[in-house]
Every structure is written in C-alpha cells, then in structure tokens.
Motif scaffolding. Structure first.
Motif, PDB file in Angstrom:
ATOM      1  N   PHE A   1       0.817  -1.203   0.000  1.00 27.06           N
ATOM      2  CA  PHE A   1       0.000   0.000   0.000  1.00 27.06           C
ATOM      3  C   PHE A   1       0.854   1.257   0.000  1.00 27.06           C
ATOM      4  O   PHE A   1       0.559   2.223  -0.705  1.00 27.06           O
ATOM      5  CB  PHE A   1      -0.931   0.027   1.221  1.00 27.06           C
ATOM      6  N   GLU A   2       1.915   1.234   0.817  1.00 30.56           N
ATOM      7  CA  GLU A   2       2.796   2.404   0.883  1.00 30.56           C
ATOM      8  C   GLU A   2       3.440   2.664  -0.476  1.00 30.56           C
ATOM      9  O   GLU A   2       3.488   3.806  -0.943  1.00 30.56           O
ATOM     10  CB  GLU A   2       3.877   2.185   1.950  1.00 30.56           C
ATOM     11  N   ALA A   3       3.907   1.574  -1.113  1.00 35.08           N
ATOM     12  CA  ALA A   3       4.513   1.718  -2.442  1.00 35.08           C
ATOM     13  C   ALA A   3       3.477   2.192  -3.443  1.00 35.08           C
ATOM     14  O   ALA A   3       3.747   3.058  -4.285  1.00 35.08           O
ATOM     15  CB  ALA A   3       5.112   0.387  -2.897  1.00 35.08           C
TER      16      ALA A   3
ATOM     17  N   LEU B   1       9.376 -12.996  -7.866  1.00 32.88           N
ATOM     18  CA  LEU B   1      10.561 -12.194  -7.556  1.00 32.88           C
ATOM     19  C   LEU B   1      11.203 -11.638  -8.817  1.00 32.88           C
ATOM     20  O   LEU B   1      11.674 -10.505  -8.836  1.00 32.88           O
ATOM     21  CB  LEU B   1      11.570 -13.046  -6.775  1.00 32.88           C
ATOM     22  N   ALA B   2      11.202 -12.438  -9.885  1.00 30.40           N
ATOM     23  CA  ALA B   2      11.799 -11.973 -11.142  1.00 30.40           C
ATOM     24  C   ALA B   2      11.048 -10.767 -11.688  1.00 30.40           C
ATOM     25  O   ALA B   2      11.652  -9.781 -12.125  1.00 30.40           O
ATOM     26  CB  ALA B   2      11.795 -13.104 -12.166  1.00 30.40           C
ATOM     27  N   CYS B   3       9.709 -10.832 -11.665  1.00 29.68           N
ATOM     28  CA  CYS B   3       8.899  -9.699 -12.137  1.00 29.68           C
ATOM     29  C   CYS B   3       9.096  -8.477 -11.254  1.00 29.68           C
ATOM     30  O   CYS B   3       9.183  -7.351 -11.738  1.00 29.68           O
ATOM     31  CB  CYS B   3       7.420 -10.082 -12.163  1.00 29.68           C
ATOM     32  N   SER B   4       9.174  -8.710  -9.940  1.00 32.95           N
ATOM     33  CA  SER B   4       9.325  -7.581  -9.018  1.00 32.95           C
ATOM     34  C   SER B   4      10.664  -6.885  -9.212  1.00 32.95           C
ATOM     35  O   SER B   4      10.780  -5.676  -8.995  1.00 32.95           O
ATOM     36  CB  SER B   4       9.181  -8.040  -7.566  1.00 32.95           C
ATOM     37  N   GLU B   5      11.690  -7.644  -9.624  1.00 34.23           N
ATOM     38  CA  GLU B   5      12.995  -7.029  -9.865  1.00 34.23           C
ATOM     39  C   GLU B   5      12.919  -6.008 -10.997  1.00 34.23           C
ATOM     40  O   GLU B   5      13.565  -4.964 -10.950  1.00 34.23           O
ATOM     41  CB  GLU B   5      14.025  -8.114 -10.198  1.00 34.23           C
ATOM     42  N   THR B   6      12.125  -6.330 -12.022  1.00 38.30           N
ATOM     43  CA  THR B   6      11.940  -5.365 -13.115  1.00 38.30           C
ATOM     44  C   THR B   6      11.120  -4.184 -12.648  1.00 38.30           C
ATOM     45  O   THR B   6      11.495  -3.022 -12.860  1.00 38.30           O
ATOM     46  CB  THR B   6      11.232  -6.039 -14.311  1.00 38.30           C
ATOM     47  N   LEU B   7       9.974  -4.456 -12.002  1.00 37.82           N
ATOM     48  CA  LEU B   7       9.042  -3.385 -11.632  1.00 37.82           C
ATOM     49  C   LEU B   7       9.600  -2.470 -10.552  1.00 37.82           C
ATOM     50  O   LEU B   7       9.142  -1.332 -10.410  1.00 37.82           O
ATOM     51  CB  LEU B   7       7.718  -3.994 -11.164  1.00 37.82           C
ATOM     52  N   SER B   8      10.573  -2.966  -9.762  1.00 38.96           N
ATOM     53  CA  SER B   8      11.150  -2.134  -8.700  1.00 38.96           C
ATOM     54  C   SER B   8      12.497  -1.534  -9.102  1.00 38.96           C
ATOM     55  O   SER B   8      13.110  -0.808  -8.308  1.00 38.96           O
ATOM     56  CB  SER B   8      11.329  -2.961  -7.420  1.00 38.96           C
ATOM     57  N   ASP B   9      12.952  -1.818 -10.305  1.00 41.16           N
ATOM     58  CA  ASP B   9      14.224  -1.292 -10.793  1.00 41.16           C
ATOM     59  C   ASP B   9      14.155   0.231 -10.866  1.00 41.16           C
ATOM     60  O   ASP B   9      13.270   0.781 -11.525  1.00 41.16           O
ATOM     61  CB  ASP B   9      14.501  -1.874 -12.187  1.00 41.16           C
TER      62      ASP B   9
ATOM     63  N   HIS C   1      12.242  11.728  -6.300  1.00 47.45           N
ATOM     64  CA  HIS C   1      12.869  11.500  -4.999  1.00 47.45           C
ATOM     65  C   HIS C   1      12.212  10.362  -4.228  1.00 47.45           C
ATOM     66  O   HIS C   1      12.751   9.882  -3.228  1.00 47.45           O
ATOM     67  CB  HIS C   1      12.836  12.781  -4.160  1.00 47.45           C
ATOM     68  N   THR C   2      11.028   9.897  -4.682  1.00 47.40           N
ATOM     69  CA  THR C   2      10.331   8.817  -3.975  1.00 47.40           C
ATOM     70  C   THR C   2      10.659   7.441  -4.543  1.00 47.40           C
ATOM     71  O   THR C   2      10.166   6.431  -4.047  1.00 47.40           O
ATOM     72  CB  THR C   2       8.806   9.020  -4.039  1.00 47.40           C
ATOM     73  N   ILE C   3      11.477   7.380  -5.592  1.00 47.74           N
ATOM     74  CA  ILE C   3      11.786   6.096  -6.236  1.00 47.74           C
ATOM     75  C   ILE C   3      12.332   5.057  -5.251  1.00 47.74           C
ATOM     76  O   ILE C   3      11.903   3.895  -5.278  1.00 47.74           O
ATOM     77  CB  ILE C   3      12.738   6.300  -7.427  1.00 47.74           C
ATOM     78  N   PRO C   4      13.274   5.403  -4.352  1.00 50.16           N
ATOM     79  CA  PRO C   4      13.760   4.380  -3.406  1.00 50.16           C
ATOM     80  C   PRO C   4      12.648   3.791  -2.545  1.00 50.16           C
ATOM     81  O   PRO C   4      12.638   2.585  -2.282  1.00 50.16           O
ATOM     82  CB  PRO C   4      14.785   5.147  -2.561  1.00 50.16           C
TER      83      PRO C   4
ATOM     84  N   ILE D   1       7.791  -2.359  -3.257  1.00 51.06           N
ATOM     85  CA  ILE D   1       7.468  -3.415  -4.222  1.00 51.06           C
ATOM     86  C   ILE D   1       8.271  -4.670  -3.910  1.00 51.06           C
ATOM     87  O   ILE D   1       7.738  -5.784  -3.891  1.00 51.06           O
ATOM     88  CB  ILE D   1       7.752  -2.943  -5.659  1.00 51.06           C
ATOM     89  N   SER D   2       9.548  -4.515  -3.653  1.00 46.92           N
ATOM     90  CA  SER D   2      10.416  -5.661  -3.364  1.00 46.92           C
ATOM     91  C   SER D   2       9.972  -6.389  -2.098  1.00 46.92           C
ATOM     92  O   SER D   2       9.903  -7.622  -2.066  1.00 46.92           O
ATOM     93  CB  SER D   2      11.869  -5.207  -3.211  1.00 46.92           C
ATOM     94  N   SER D   3       9.657  -5.618  -1.057  1.00 47.19           N
ATOM     95  CA  SER D   3       9.246  -6.217   0.214  1.00 47.19           C
ATOM     96  C   SER D   3       7.942  -6.987   0.067  1.00 47.19           C
ATOM     97  O   SER D   3       7.801  -8.108   0.562  1.00 47.19           O
ATOM     98  CB  SER D   3       9.095  -5.122   1.279  1.00 47.19           C
ATOM     99  N   ALA D   4       6.959  -6.387  -0.635  1.00 49.60           N
ATOM    100  CA  ALA D   4       5.676  -7.052  -0.838  1.00 49.60           C
ATOM    101  C   ALA D   4       5.838  -8.312  -1.690  1.00 49.60           C
ATOM    102  O   ALA D   4       5.212  -9.339  -1.419  1.00 49.60           O
ATOM    103  CB  ALA D   4       4.692  -6.089  -1.495  1.00 49.60           C
ATOM    104  N   ALA D   5       6.680  -8.240  -2.717  1.00 48.16           N
ATOM    105  CA  ALA D   5       6.893  -9.395  -3.596  1.00 48.16           C
ATOM    106  C   ALA D   5       7.538 -10.551  -2.839  1.00 48.16           C
ATOM    107  O   ALA D   5       7.171 -11.717  -3.040  1.00 48.16           O
ATOM    108  CB  ALA D   5       7.759  -9.001  -4.787  1.00 48.16           C
ATOM    109  N   GLU D   6       8.484 -10.247  -1.966  1.00 46.93           N
ATOM    110  CA  GLU D   6       9.137 -11.306  -1.187  1.00 46.93           C
ATOM    111  C   GLU D   6       8.131 -12.011  -0.283  1.00 46.93           C
ATOM    112  O   GLU D   6       8.131 -13.240  -0.165  1.00 46.93           O
ATOM    113  CB  GLU D   6      10.275 -10.713  -0.353  1.00 46.93           C
ATOM    114  N   HIS D   7       7.243 -11.222   0.339  1.00 47.21           N
ATOM    115  CA  HIS D   7       6.236 -11.835   1.202  1.00 47.21           C
ATOM    116  C   HIS D   7       5.237 -12.653   0.380  1.00 47.21           C
ATOM    117  O   HIS D   7       4.858 -13.758   0.780  1.00 47.21           O
ATOM    118  CB  HIS D   7       5.482 -10.770   1.998  1.00 47.21           C
ATOM    119  N   LEU D   8       4.824 -12.129  -0.765  1.00 48.07           N
ATOM    120  CA  LEU D   8       3.894 -12.855  -1.633  1.00 48.07           C
ATOM    121  C   LEU D   8       4.528 -14.167  -2.096  1.00 48.07           C
ATOM    122  O   LEU D   8       3.879 -15.216  -2.098  1.00 48.07           O
ATOM    123  CB  LEU D   8       3.529 -11.988  -2.838  1.00 48.07           C
ATOM    124  N   HIS D   9       5.784 -14.116  -2.471  1.00 52.94           N
ATOM    125  CA  HIS D   9       6.497 -15.328  -2.902  1.00 52.94           C
ATOM    126  C   HIS D   9       6.514 -16.364  -1.791  1.00 52.94           C
ATOM    127  O   HIS D   9       6.208 -17.549  -2.007  1.00 52.94           O
ATOM    128  CB  HIS D   9       7.926 -14.975  -3.316  1.00 52.94           C
TER     129      HIS D   9
END
Length: 383
Positions: A109-111, A161-169, A128-131, A137-145
């Motif tokens: 939700f925060e992301a 995780l592979a998709c999240s790596e692209t979307l959070s790049d 400035h909000t990219i990080p 996204i990465s944190s949510a994807a890890e929990h979903l995985h």
C-alpha cells in the motif's frame, strides 16, 4: 498427472483424495498457464486479476517495452499476467487467504500510494520517492512469494521475484515517471491504483493506512509551520532532510557538529543515575565543548569551563548544558533559514502537497460515493 500440491505423509489414500479434490483447481491452473500468452488467456486471467489490476499490469508492461524493446515487453507481459492470474486463482479458490497476505499489504500500500502521488505529480516531480517505491514493491513481492510458493511450482513462484525485480528497478521507475511517451501509462497506473485501493478487503487496510497518513501529514505540517530548530529536529521526516542538508555542507561551518551536540544533550537528559550522568556529561564536554575538541561547536570557553567546574564539584544536573544549548540554537538560526531555501526542504513541501492531494481526492471520492448511494433521502443497501 501428478498432484499440484506437495504430498504429505499419511498414506496413499490421503494422497489420492487430495489429488482428486484438487483436480478442478489444477485444471484451471493449467489453462491459466497455457493461455497466458494469448488474448483469450489474458482475458481469462484478467477476470482473476480484476479490471483495475489488469489495466495496471498492461501499463507497466508498456514501460518495459519502451525500455527493453517489444520483445522485452512481450516477455514481461507473459510472466506478469501468468503470475498475477495464478495468484488470483489461488485467492479466488481460497487456497491462499487474505489473512495470509496481510503482512505484505503495508509495504504494498505504501509503495502504491507513493507511486500514485509520483504519477500525479508534474513529470519527474516524484523522482525523490523512487527508493521508497522500489523498496515497497520488493518487500511485498518477497512476502507474496513466501506465502504462495507452497502452492505453486517453484519455477512459477520464482517469477514473482523476477517480475518484481523489473518493476522495482530504479531505472524502470524513472522511465515511467519521466518519459514523455508514457504519459498515458502514468495516468493508467494512477487510475488503476486508485481502483485497487478501493476494492474489497483492500479498502479496510487502506482506511487504516489513510488514518496513519493523516497523522503523518499533521505532524509534518506542524513541524514545518513552527519551523525552528527544535521543531525540525523533533519530527523524524524533517530531521532526516535537515540532517542530509547539513551533511552536504549546507549549513556551513560546524552546523553538523552542533546538530550532533544537541542530539547528545537530549539523550543525556533521558538517562538517570548520577554515575552514568557524570560519565555521559564528561564525554559530551570533551567531544563538543572543550577548546580543541574533536567536534567543537564553538561555545565561549567560559561556558565550557563552567560545565567542567560543575562536573568537578559533582554538581551533575539535567540542565548542566542548557546555556551551551541556547548559544548553539542561536548560532543555528542561519542554517535553519538556509535549509528552508534548499532542495531538501522543497522535497518536504512536495510531500505535504502530495499527501494533501491524496487525502483530499480520497475524501471527495468517498463523499461522491455516499451521494450516489442516497436514493430519495434513504441509503440503498448493497446486494
């Protein structure tokens, strides 16, 4: 065909029952996977993902096509829709429950809300909000995985995780927020996130997050309205930006050392016990006040000596540094004013605006929804 679920101990009868009981579900899963790359398959998966989710995924896939070319976009398209559809299937068949996903919702939700604000800002205004977006996204994807991996083949759950790596790049997110050709995608992402945050079980979680946002906005606005050194260093967000400004040399001279001295004195006031207080006071004196100290803050030598005399006499009090702090705060007034004209402070101004817009839009939409439900003075019950 082998069972989709891992076999459990308990004999062939139990394994056979489990296999038969999951046959319809496994068939749906197989079809979802087989059809993922076709228009029919995407339509089927879209029903599992939901209209807003499908539009969101399409918009994000378009960004990858701009970044990596059509082939890269097509590859992500298949993987994202396949993963999203299968997760939707797990949820719709109650294999995975919303309760099991709860721990992953806050970062998601925060992301989502941060990305929403960034997409609604003038092009590039949310960089400035990219990080924050990337981390969420990465944190949510890890929990979903971790949650769904027991119910999906490893090669498919790994795609989360592979998709999240692209979307959070960060490069990918920067492109989404700045590329002129992706204006429609930015609007689509924002609209889809709005819809998703209003849907089903997400709505309750979003309301809780909204309440936290209101508190955050109130505290941040108050700190900036007061705007003096104490207020700016009391609020975590303004303190972080102020510290970044000083660390970059924005305050000039020994401003960073003065900020550290002030923090050390506040910590000193929190401790108890004469022995501990005397020890800590001695460290502060030697580090910040004594002539030639490693991080000397520039108080008059007479004031530093007065503190030393009190310590020698054993007169350790909570207010032993108050006169020195007063001098330091007066010396920091120029640094505070310089901070208010900096990019660091402007980031805070933009954050306040984004929160106000976000909360205002939500409240207006809620009021509009209430008006639509009102039918001749009475509320129409859903269902």
């Amino acid at each position: 065909m082998s069972s989709f679920f891992p076999k459990k101990k308990g004999g062939d009868a139990q394994a056979k029952s489990k296999k038969q009981g999951s046959r319809a579900f496994r068939a749906k899963k197989f079809m979802a996977s087989a059809l993922a790359s076709s228009s029919t398959g995407r339509s089927t998966l879209g029903k599992l993902v939901g209209h807003d989710g499908e539009d969101l995924l399409k918009a994000l896939v378009s960004v990858e096509a701009v970044r990596s070319g059509q082939e890269g976009g097509k590859a992500l398209n298949v993987d994202v829709f396949k993963v999203a559809g299968k997760v939707g299937l797990l949820i719709s068949n109650k294999v995975v429950t919303p309760e099991q996903l709860e721990d992953g919702l806050p970062p998601l939700f925060e992301a989502g809300m941060t990305l929403l604000n960034a997409c609604n800002a003038p092009r590039g205004g949310g960089l400035h909000t990219i990080p924050q977006i990337s981390e969420g996204i990465s944190s949510a994807a890890e929990h979903l995985h971790d949650t769904v991996s027991a119910h999906m083949q490893e090669k498919n759950s790994a795609k989360i995780l592979a998709c999240s790596e692209t979307l959070s790049d960060p490069e990918y997110l920067r492109l989404l927020l700045t590329d002129a050709s992706l204006a429609n995608e930015r609007a689509e992402v924002a609209a889809s996130i709005e819809g998703l945050l209003e849907s089903g079980s997400m709505k309750a979680a979003n309301e809780n997050l909204k309440a936290e946002m209101r508190k955050r906005l109130g505290r941040l606005s108050q700190a900036m309205a007061v705007g003096d050194f104490k207020a700016l260093t009391k609020n975590p967000e303004t303190k972080r930006k102020f510290t970044e400004f000083l660390a970059d040399g924005g305050g000039g001279g020994v401003a960073m050392e003065r900020l550290e001295f002030y923090a050390a004195v506040q910590g000193f006031k929190e401790i108890s016990g004469r022995g501990m207080m005397k020890t800590r006071a001695g460290v502060i004196l030697d580090k910040y006040l004594a002539p030639g100290a490693k991080k000397e803050v520039g108080v008059p030598e007479a004031e530093a000596r007065a503190v030393e005399d009190l310590l020698d006499e054993g007169a350790v009090r909570k207010d032993i540094f108050d006169k020195c702090v007063k001098i330091v705060l007066e010396e920091m007034e120029d640094a505070v004013e310089a901070f208010k004209g900096s990019e660091n402070y402007n980031d805070l101004v933009e954050e306040v605006k984004a929160l106000e817009i976000r909360l205002g839009a939500r409240d207006r939409r809620r009021d509009s929804s209430d008006d639509e439900e009102d039918d001749g003075g009475g509320k129409v019950r859903a269902g």
